[in-house]
Scaffold this motif. Structure first.
Motif, PDB file in Angstrom:
ATOM      1  N   PHE A 101      46.643  35.619  29.892  1.00 36.43           N
ATOM      2  CA  PHE A 101      46.197  36.669  30.881  1.00 36.43           C
ATOM      3  C   PHE A 101      45.042  36.065  31.822  1.00 36.43           C
ATOM      4  O   PHE A 101      45.180  36.373  33.148  1.00 36.43           O
ATOM      5  CB  PHE A 101      45.964  37.698  30.125  1.00 36.43           C
ATOM      6  N   TRP A 102      43.990  35.806  31.139  1.00 39.03           N
ATOM      7  CA  TRP A 102      42.712  35.478  31.592  1.00 39.03           C
ATOM      8  C   TRP A 102      42.870  34.223  32.630  1.00 39.03           C
ATOM      9  O   TRP A 102      42.097  33.948  33.741  1.00 39.03           O
ATOM     10  CB  TRP A 102      41.684  35.362  30.924  1.00 39.03           C
ATOM     11  N   ASP A 103      43.659  33.205  32.207  1.00 35.16           N
ATOM     12  CA  ASP A 103      43.915  32.140  33.197  1.00 35.16           C
ATOM     13  C   ASP A 103      44.608  32.316  34.531  1.00 35.16           C
ATOM     14  O   ASP A 103      44.198  31.976  35.592  1.00 35.16           O
ATOM     15  CB  ASP A 103      44.990  31.111  32.246  1.00 35.16           C
ATOM     16  N   LYS A 104      45.449  33.433  34.515  1.00 36.79           N
ATOM     17  CA  LYS A 104      46.217  33.859  35.585  1.00 36.79           C
ATOM     18  C   LYS A 104      45.050  34.396  36.527  1.00 36.79           C
ATOM     19  O   LYS A 104      45.313  34.432  37.632  1.00 36.79           O
ATOM     20  CB  LYS A 104      47.383  35.005  35.276  1.00 36.79           C
ATOM     21  N   PHE A 105      44.298  35.387  35.801  1.00 33.68           N
ATOM     22  CA  PHE A 105      43.238  36.125  36.709  1.00 33.68           C
ATOM     23  C   PHE A 105      42.575  35.189  37.219  1.00 33.68           C
ATOM     24  O   PHE A 105      42.303  35.470  38.598  1.00 33.68           O
ATOM     25  CB  PHE A 105      42.972  37.237  35.583  1.00 33.68           C
ATOM     26  N   GLU A 106      41.875  34.068  36.537  1.00 37.54           N
ATOM     27  CA  GLU A 106      41.197  33.261  37.334  1.00 37.54           C
ATOM     28  C   GLU A 106      41.765  32.344  38.316  1.00 37.54           C
ATOM     29  O   GLU A 106      40.903  32.059  39.236  1.00 37.54           O
ATOM     30  CB  GLU A 106      40.389  32.593  36.220  1.00 37.54           C
ATOM     31  N   LYS A 107      42.991  32.161  37.973  1.00 37.86           N
ATOM     32  CA  LYS A 107      43.405  31.152  38.870  1.00 37.86           C
ATOM     33  C   LYS A 107      43.661  31.906  40.223  1.00 37.86           C
ATOM     34  O   LYS A 107      43.807  31.075  41.444  1.00 37.86           O
ATOM     35  CB  LYS A 107      44.894  30.775  38.333  1.00 37.86           C
ATOM     36  N   ALA A 108      43.972  33.143  40.233  1.00 34.38           N
ATOM     37  CA  ALA A 108      44.314  33.776  41.440  1.00 34.38           C
ATOM     38  C   ALA A 108      42.941  33.841  42.349  1.00 34.38           C
ATOM     39  O   ALA A 108      42.891  33.533  43.453  1.00 34.38           O
ATOM     40  CB  ALA A 108      44.499  35.614  41.113  1.00 34.38           C
ATOM     41  N   ASN A 109      41.594  33.754  41.744  1.00 34.68           N
ATOM     42  CA  ASN A 109      40.352  33.901  42.280  1.00 34.68           C
ATOM     43  C   ASN A 109      40.229  32.484  42.699  1.00 34.68           C
ATOM     44  O   ASN A 109      39.382  32.237  43.811  1.00 34.68           O
ATOM     45  CB  ASN A 109      39.355  34.419  41.334  1.00 34.68           C
ATOM     46  N   THR A 185      47.382  35.052  53.524  1.00 36.13           N
ATOM     47  CA  THR A 185      47.385  35.202  55.449  1.00 36.13           C
ATOM     48  C   THR A 185      46.323  36.503  55.713  1.00 36.13           C
ATOM     49  O   THR A 185      45.789  36.104  56.422  1.00 36.13           O
ATOM     50  CB  THR A 185      48.764  35.978  55.619  1.00 36.13           C
ATOM     51  N   ILE A 186      45.947  37.254  54.447  1.00 36.57           N
ATOM     52  CA  ILE A 186      44.882  38.146  54.858  1.00 36.57           C
ATOM     53  C   ILE A 186      43.609  37.492  54.996  1.00 36.57           C
ATOM     54  O   ILE A 186      42.825  37.742  56.007  1.00 36.57           O
ATOM     55  CB  ILE A 186      44.982  39.221  53.723  1.00 36.57           C
ATOM     56  N   ASP A 201      34.299  39.501  51.182  1.00 34.83           N
ATOM     57  CA  ASP A 201      34.002  39.442  49.771  1.00 34.83           C
ATOM     58  C   ASP A 201      34.719  40.979  49.360  1.00 34.83           C
ATOM     59  O   ASP A 201      35.275  40.955  48.231  1.00 34.83           O
ATOM     60  CB  ASP A 201      32.629  39.543  49.418  1.00 34.83           C
ATOM     61  N   ALA A 202      34.576  41.972  50.021  1.00 37.83           N
ATOM     62  CA  ALA A 202      35.181  43.157  49.835  1.00 37.83           C
ATOM     63  C   ALA A 202      36.791  43.271  49.712  1.00 37.83           C
ATOM     64  O   ALA A 202      37.339  43.728  48.803  1.00 37.83           O
ATOM     65  CB  ALA A 202      34.699  44.265  50.799  1.00 37.83           C
ATOM     66  N   THR A 203      37.182  42.268  50.417  1.00 41.57           N
ATOM     67  CA  THR A 203      38.361  42.202  50.691  1.00 41.57           C
ATOM     68  C   THR A 203      38.952  41.347  49.367  1.00 41.57           C
ATOM     69  O   THR A 203      39.991  41.809  48.884  1.00 41.57           O
ATOM     70  CB  THR A 203      39.000  41.434  51.912  1.00 41.57           C
ATOM     71  N   ARG A 204      38.226  40.470  49.313  1.00 42.32           N
ATOM     72  CA  ARG A 204      38.652  39.594  47.861  1.00 42.32           C
ATOM     73  C   ARG A 204      38.885  40.375  46.672  1.00 42.32           C
ATOM     74  O   ARG A 204      39.732  40.394  45.826  1.00 42.32           O
ATOM     75  CB  ARG A 204      37.700  38.534  47.769  1.00 42.32           C
ATOM     76  N   LYS A 205      37.767  41.307  46.391  1.00 39.07           N
ATOM     77  CA  LYS A 205      37.669  42.042  45.229  1.00 39.07           C
ATOM     78  C   LYS A 205      38.777  43.163  45.413  1.00 39.07           C
ATOM     79  O   LYS A 205      39.142  43.444  44.202  1.00 39.07           O
ATOM     80  CB  LYS A 205      36.377  42.845  45.497  1.00 39.07           C
ATOM     81  N   ALA A 206      39.367  43.569  46.408  1.00 35.74           N
ATOM     82  CA  ALA A 206      40.315  44.604  46.528  1.00 35.74           C
ATOM     83  C   ALA A 206      41.703  43.691  46.351  1.00 35.74           C
ATOM     84  O   ALA A 206      42.621  44.454  45.136  1.00 35.74           O
ATOM     85  CB  ALA A 206      40.368  45.310  47.885  1.00 35.74           C
TER      86      ALA A 206
END
Length: 445
Positions: A101-109, A185-186, A201-206
C-alpha cells in the motif's frame, strides 16, 4: 551489399541442416518442447538439496500473481530473526500488503516529482518516454523497501491481510498507471503555462488525495494502532497491546536498517569494482533512502553472503530468474537445459556481454538460507527460499549451483559489519556515479 535471403541460400541451409542428429533432436523437441528435450539429468544429480550450512527458516511465503518478490524477500529475512527470538509459529508472516500500500502511494508521488523535474523536456525525449512507459510497477529494490519501512514501519499479516488486488495486481496496475499518466498531463500543462509553485503544489496534493482514496478502496485502510495477538510454538497465547507500525518494527524486528547495504556484481566496463552507483529516476520515497549499490567481484559477493550465513542470518539477493531454471525440480543450474547442444549452435556470452546487450538483468529477489561448502570452504551450491509457495521446488525452496550464481546473481544485501574497512569507507564516503535510468542495475525485482 544486399542482405536479402535468396531461394538458393534457403536450399543450401536446408541441405546443411540435414543429419541424423538433427532428425533425432527434431523429433524430441516437437514432441516434448525445448526444455524437456534438452534436459540434463547429470546437472540435476550433481545438485542435491543438501547443505553444510542450512538455516531453519520455516514455511515459505507466496506472492501469488504479483511482482512483490523484493518485498517478500526483505520481510522474510526479518521474520526469520523474529521467528526464533519470539518463538513465532513457522507460518508467521509480516504483512506484504501493508508495505505494498505505502509503496504504491509513495511511488505515485515519486512519479509526480519526476514528471515535474522533466517537464521542460519534450514528450519524445528518451527520459520522458521512459517515465511514461511504466509510471509505476510492483517491483523494487532493497533500498526502496527500507525507505518504506523507515517511514511507515511494518505490521503482522494478521493485522493487514491480503486483498484481491495485492495477490493479483495486474488489473490494479493497468488502472493505476492510466490514472498516473492522466495526472502527468495535468502537471506538465501547469509547467508549460508557468503556473506558480503554490498552484503546482496544491494540484499535486489534490492528485495524491485521489491516489490515497483509490488505494484504500483497493487494499483497505492501513492500520495506525493495533494489538498483536499470536500463539507461540508452545501454543501459548501472547498479546502486546497499543502498537503502531513503527513501534512494532522497533520491538519485534529491531534492525538498524542503515547498517544493511546493497552489494552488486556488474562486471561491465562502465562500472569499475570497489565503487558505488546510483540510478537516475530510481526510487519510491521522495526525501527517503535512495538506491545505492557497491560493485564488487563475484568472489567478494559470495564471501560476504557466506559470512552472514555462517552467523545464522539469511541473505536477501537478486537474480535473473529466467535462464537455466527448472521450476519443477527447484533447480537453478547453468547447463540444466543444454539448448546449444540440442540446436548445434553456440549462444554463450559472458555475464558482462549479457548485461551490455540486453540479454540479462535482475528480475527476481529471494533469500539465501544455506550454502554447501567443500573441504576448502568454497561454495558448491546454495539453498534459496523463494516466494512462489510450497508447490514450487522442494517445499518452496530451490537449489542454486555455484556456477549459476556466478552467471546470473547480481545483488545481495549484507550487514556492513561483514565488509572490510576499505569497502565500508568506499560505501560511506565515495561519491556514487549516477547511472542512466535504463541501466540494467536499475532493474526492479
Amino acid at each position: 551489399m544486399s542482405s536479402e535471403i535468396t531461394k538458393q541460400e534457403i536450399a543450401d541451409f536446408k541441405q546443411a541442416a540435414q543429419s541424423p542428429l538433427t532428425t533425432i533432436a527434431q523429433r524430441a523437441t516437437i514432441k516434448n518442447g525445448i526444455h524437456n528435450a534438452s534436459f540434463n539429468h547429470e546437472i540435476l544429480n550433481a545438485n542435491t538439496p543438501t547443505f553444510s550450512i542450512d538455516l531453519d527458516t520455516g514455511k515459505v511465503a507466496n506472492q501469488k500473481q504479483s511482482g512483490r518478490c523484493w518485498m517478500f524477500a526483505a520481510l522474510n529475512t526479518m521474520r526469520h530473526d523474529m521467528k526464533d527470538l519470539f518463538q513465532l509459529p513457522s507460518d508467521f508472516q509480516l504483512s506484504q500488503s501493508y508495505t505494498f500500500f505505502w509503496d504504491k502511494f509513495e511511488k505515485a508521488n515519486y512519479f509526480y516529482q519526476n514528471v515535474l523535474d522533466t517537464a521542460q523536456e519534450p514528450l519524445d525525449s528518451r527520459k520522458v518516454a521512459f517515465l511514461m512507459t511504466t509510471p509505476q510497477q510492483d517491483g523494487g529494490q532493497w533500498d526502496m523497501i527500507v525507505a518504506i519501512i523507515e517511514k511507515y514501519g511494518v505490521v503482522p499479516q494478521s493485522v493487514y491481510p491480503e486483498s484481491a488486488a495485492s495477490s493479483a495486481s495486474r488489473e490494479f496496475n493497468t488502472t493505476f498507471n492510466t490514472l498516473l499518466r492522466h495526472d502527468a498531463t495535468i502537471l506538465r500543462d501547469l509547467v508549460a503555462h508557468k503556473a506558480s509553485e503554490e498552484t503546482i503544489d496544491a494540484t499535486r496534493k489534490a492528485l495524491l488525495a485521489n491516489i490515497y482514496r483509490v488505494l484504500t478502496i483497493t487494499f483497505g485502510e492501513p492500520p495506525v494502532e493495533f494489538n498483536f495477538e499470536y500463539r507461540d510454538k508452545d501454543n501459548q497465547y501472547q498479546i502486546v497491546k497499543n502498537l503502531t507500525p513503527q513501534t512494532y518494527f522497533e520491538k519485534f524486528v529491531g534492525w538498524e536498517l542503515s547498517d544493511y547495504v546493497s552489494i552488486i556484481n556488474a562486471p561491465t566496463a562502465d562500472k569499475p569494482y570497489n565503487a558505488t552507483y546510483n540510478v537516475e529516476l530510481l526510487g519510491n520515497v521522495v526525501g527517503g533512502r535512495q538506491v545505492k549499490h557497491l560493485n564488487v567481484t563475484i568472489e567478494t559477493m559470495k564471501s560476504l553472503a557466506i559470512a552472514q550465513l555462517k552467523d545464522g542470518k539469511s541473505v536477501w539477493f537478486g537474480v535473473d530468474m529466467g535462464p537455466q531454471v527448472d521450476r519443477n525440480n527447484g533447480l537453478m543450474a547453468d547447463g540444466i537445459f543444454s539448448t546449444d547442444d540440442l540446436f548445434q549452435v553456440n549462444s554463450k556470452m559472458t555475464k558482462a556481454q549479457r548485461l551490455d546487450y540486453g540479454d540479462s538483468l535482475m528480475t527476481h529477489a529471494m533469500v539465501l538460507t544455506g550454502v554447501d561448502l567443500n573441504e576448502n570452504e568454497q561454495p558448491t551450491k546454495w539453498k534459496v527460499e523463494n516466494s512462489w509457495g510450497e508447490k514450487a521446488g522442494k517445499d518452496g525452496y530451490f537449489t542454486m549451483s555455484d556456477e549459476w550464481m556466478s552467471e546470473f546473481a547480481y545483488q545481495i544485501v549484507v550487514n556492513k559489519s561483514y565488509l572490510s574497512d576499505e569497502l565500508v569507507d568506499i560505501y560511506d564516503n565515495n561519491q556514487p556515479k549516477l547511472l542512466a535510468p535504463w541501466d540494467p542495475m536499475g532493474a526492479l525485482a
